[in-house]
Scaffold this motif. Structure first.
Motif, mmCIF file in Angstrom:
data_model
loop_
_atom_site.group_PDB
_atom_site.id
_atom_site.type_symbol
_atom_site.label_atom_id
_atom_site.label_comp_id
_atom_site.label_asym_id
_atom_site.label_seq_id
_atom_site.Cartn_x
_atom_site.Cartn_y
_atom_site.Cartn_z
ATOM 1 N N LYS A 219 -92.623 21.779 86.100
ATOM 2 C CA LYS A 219 -92.654 21.740 84.634
ATOM 3 C C LYS A 219 -93.327 20.468 84.132
ATOM 4 C CE LYS A 219 -88.523 24.595 84.048
ATOM 5 N NZ LYS A 219 -87.117 24.655 83.579
ATOM 6 N N ARG A 220 -93.059 19.351 84.774
ATOM 7 C CA ARG A 220 -93.661 18.098 84.323
ATOM 8 C C ARG A 220 -95.159 18.064 84.604
ATOM 9 N NH1 ARG A 220 -91.443 13.199 86.663
ATOM 10 N NH2 ARG A 220 -90.699 14.375 88.466
ATOM 11 N N MET A 221 -95.568 18.606 85.743
ATOM 12 C CA MET A 221 -97.000 18.610 86.066
ATOM 13 C C MET A 221 -97.785 19.487 85.093
ATOM 14 S SD MET A 221 -96.976 18.716 90.256
ATOM 15 C CE MET A 221 -98.778 18.724 90.394
ATOM 16 N N LEU A 222 -97.265 20.659 84.820
ATOM 17 C CA LEU A 222 -97.996 21.556 83.919
ATOM 18 C C LEU A 222 -97.977 21.034 82.490
ATOM 19 C CD1 LEU A 222 -96.924 24.888 85.574
ATOM 20 C CD2 LEU A 222 -99.280 24.097 85.278
ATOM 21 N N ALA A 223 -96.876 20.419 82.079
ATOM 22 C CA ALA A 223 -96.857 19.807 80.746
ATOM 23 C C ALA A 223 -97.868 18.678 80.652
ATOM 24 C CB ALA A 223 -95.452 19.297 80.421
ATOM 25 N N ALA A 224 -98.053 17.939 81.754
ATOM 26 C CA ALA A 224 -98.974 16.807 81.756
ATOM 27 C C ALA A 224 -100.423 17.229 81.578
ATOM 28 C CB ALA A 224 -98.814 16.009 83.052
ATOM 29 N N VAL A 225 -100.740 18.466 81.963
ATOM 30 C CA VAL A 225 -102.125 18.938 81.782
ATOM 31 C C VAL A 225 -102.236 19.817 80.545
ATOM 32 C CG1 VAL A 225 -102.670 18.757 84.226
ATOM 33 C CG2 VAL A 225 -101.800 20.934 83.328
ATOM 34 N N GLY A 226 -101.202 19.787 79.700
ATOM 35 C CA GLY A 226 -101.283 20.454 78.409
ATOM 36 C C GLY A 226 -100.855 21.911 78.382
ATOM 37 N N HIS A 227 -100.129 22.362 79.407
ATOM 38 C CA HIS A 227 -99.725 23.769 79.455
ATOM 39 C C HIS A 227 -98.249 23.880 79.862
ATOM 40 C CE1 HIS A 227 -103.856 25.118 78.889
ATOM 41 N NE2 HIS A 227 -104.213 24.169 79.757
ATOM 42 N N PRO A 228 -97.348 23.635 78.902
ATOM 43 C CA PRO A 228 -95.910 23.693 79.211
ATOM 44 C C PRO A 228 -95.489 25.056 79.766
ATOM 45 C CG PRO A 228 -96.299 22.726 77.053
ATOM 46 C CD PRO A 228 -97.612 23.264 77.505
ATOM 47 N N VAL A 229 -94.506 25.006 80.640
ATOM 48 C CA VAL A 229 -94.014 26.222 81.298
ATOM 49 C C VAL A 229 -93.138 27.038 80.349
ATOM 50 C CG1 VAL A 229 -92.486 27.079 83.130
ATOM 51 C CG2 VAL A 229 -94.115 25.241 83.613
ATOM 52 N N ARG A 230 -93.381 28.322 80.322
ATOM 53 C CA ARG A 230 -92.531 29.254 79.574
ATOM 54 C C ARG A 230 -91.594 30.024 80.506
ATOM 55 N NH1 ARG A 230 -96.944 31.679 75.179
ATOM 56 N NH2 ARG A 230 -96.879 29.863 73.765
ATOM 57 N N GLU A 231 -92.075 30.382 81.689
ATOM 58 C CA GLU A 231 -91.251 31.049 82.697
ATOM 59 C C GLU A 231 -91.688 30.537 84.062
ATOM 60 O OE1 GLU A 231 -90.792 35.379 82.383
ATOM 61 O OE2 GLU A 231 -91.749 35.249 80.416
ATOM 62 N N LEU A 232 -90.702 30.390 84.964
ATOM 63 C CA LEU A 232 -91.016 29.831 86.280
ATOM 64 C C LEU A 232 -90.279 30.611 87.366
ATOM 65 C CD1 LEU A 232 -92.498 27.591 87.837
ATOM 66 C CD2 LEU A 232 -90.475 26.147 87.528
ATOM 67 N N HIS A 233 -91.003 30.871 88.452
ATOM 68 C CA HIS A 233 -90.472 31.669 89.552
ATOM 69 C C HIS A 233 -90.946 31.053 90.863
ATOM 70 C CE1 HIS A 233 -89.218 35.410 91.621
ATOM 71 N NE2 HIS A 233 -90.326 35.302 92.326
ATOM 72 N N ARG A 234 -90.024 30.937 91.856
ATOM 73 C CA ARG A 234 -90.431 30.436 93.177
ATOM 74 C C ARG A 234 -90.565 31.609 94.135
ATOM 75 N NH1 ARG A 234 -87.419 25.375 95.639
ATOM 76 N NH2 ARG A 234 -85.714 26.814 96.156
#
Length: 266
Positions: A219-234
């Motif tokens: 979540k922090r990495m994707l927010a850092a490039v301007g694309h906050p996470v809406r849903e996450l799956h491993r």
């Protein structure tokens, strides 16, 4: 003794009994944990049974949960001899959104341990199941459980560099510049990240493969490039890919533990 260096309870118990302390290589243990590892009783239930005088160790009633148990010790629970040899077991579980990877949930949604135990057969309910790492409350996907602390250490140690593949639906549409920043590694508040695998599966869906597991890292990495996470799956850990439906589980085969996770007990 200096603050911060309190003697472990199992070591205190061993000293009181005049016995040898459990060794760190797994050849000795303390009583309540040994019962949970071997699938006799989960640790909390084992502690109750011990304090109630229902457990015998080497011919006498033992009321100390942290009493040391060694190779060759005889243990009886409710008069029945129980085998305490450790066989490493690892389960995959498809975590749904909602439950937390903690022992309790103050919000009342529940824990992954409760969800797992609700679907396990009786033969596996005596084990103390430990989560190998964590997933956030709202993150779904592959979560591993084991009865062996060594698997937890292996699976979460930074030096292992065990890959973890995530799929994230994000805000916006990441371009090649954002993906390359993820691949190169980012500077976060707790230090630079290792290079990651990053590809698009759909205009707003990113596949991200990490070799580390820091707090909220995806979540922090994707927010850092301007694309906050809406849903996450491993989807996978190491060479083990999730292949059961949400809320279901299965036990890993020996080769999956050894080759997929790179863990060998000897």
């Amino acid at each position: 003794m200096a603050r911060g260096h309190k003697t472990p309870r199992w070591l205190e118990a061993a000293r009181r009994r005049g016995g040898e302390a459990p060794s760190p290589d797994g050849r000795a243990d303390w009583l309540s944990r040994a019962l949970g590892r071997a699938g006799v009783l989960p640790r909390a239930d084992a502690e109750v049974a011990i304090r109630e005088g229902r457990v015998e160790l080497d011919g006498r009633v033992e009321r100390e949960p942290f009493a040391p148990v060694h190779t060759g010790s005889q243990v009886k629970v409710d008069g029945r001899v129980r085998e305490l040899s450790l066989a490493t077991r690892v389960l995959m579980f498809h975590k749904p959104s909602g439950p937390v990877v903690h022992g309790s949930d103050p919000e009342g949604v529940g824990t992954v341990f409760e969800r797992l135990r609700a679907v396990l057969p009786e033969v596996l309910l005596g084990y103390e199941w430990l989560a190998v790492g964590r997933l956030d409350r709202d993150t779904t996907g592959l979560l591993l459980f084991t009865n062996d602390e060594r698997v937890v250490r292996h699976g979460t140690a930074p030096k292992t560099h065990l890959t973890k593949r995530y799929v994230a639906r994000v805000a916006g549409r990441p371009g090649e510049v954002a993906l390359q920043r993820l691949r190169d590694g980012l500077a976060l508040e707790d230090g630079p990240t290792r290079p990651a695998g990053a590809t698009l599966r759909a205009p707003d869906v990113v596949e991200l493969t990490l070799t580390e597991g820091r707090h909220h890292q995806v979540k922090r990495m994707l927010a850092a490039v301007g694309h906050p996470v809406r849903e996450l799956h491993r989807e996978s850990v190491g060479g083990v890919a999730l292949d059961v439906v949400e809320g279901a589980w299965r036990e890993l085969r020996a080769e999956e533990v050894q080759e997929g996770l790179g863990f060998r007990s000897e």
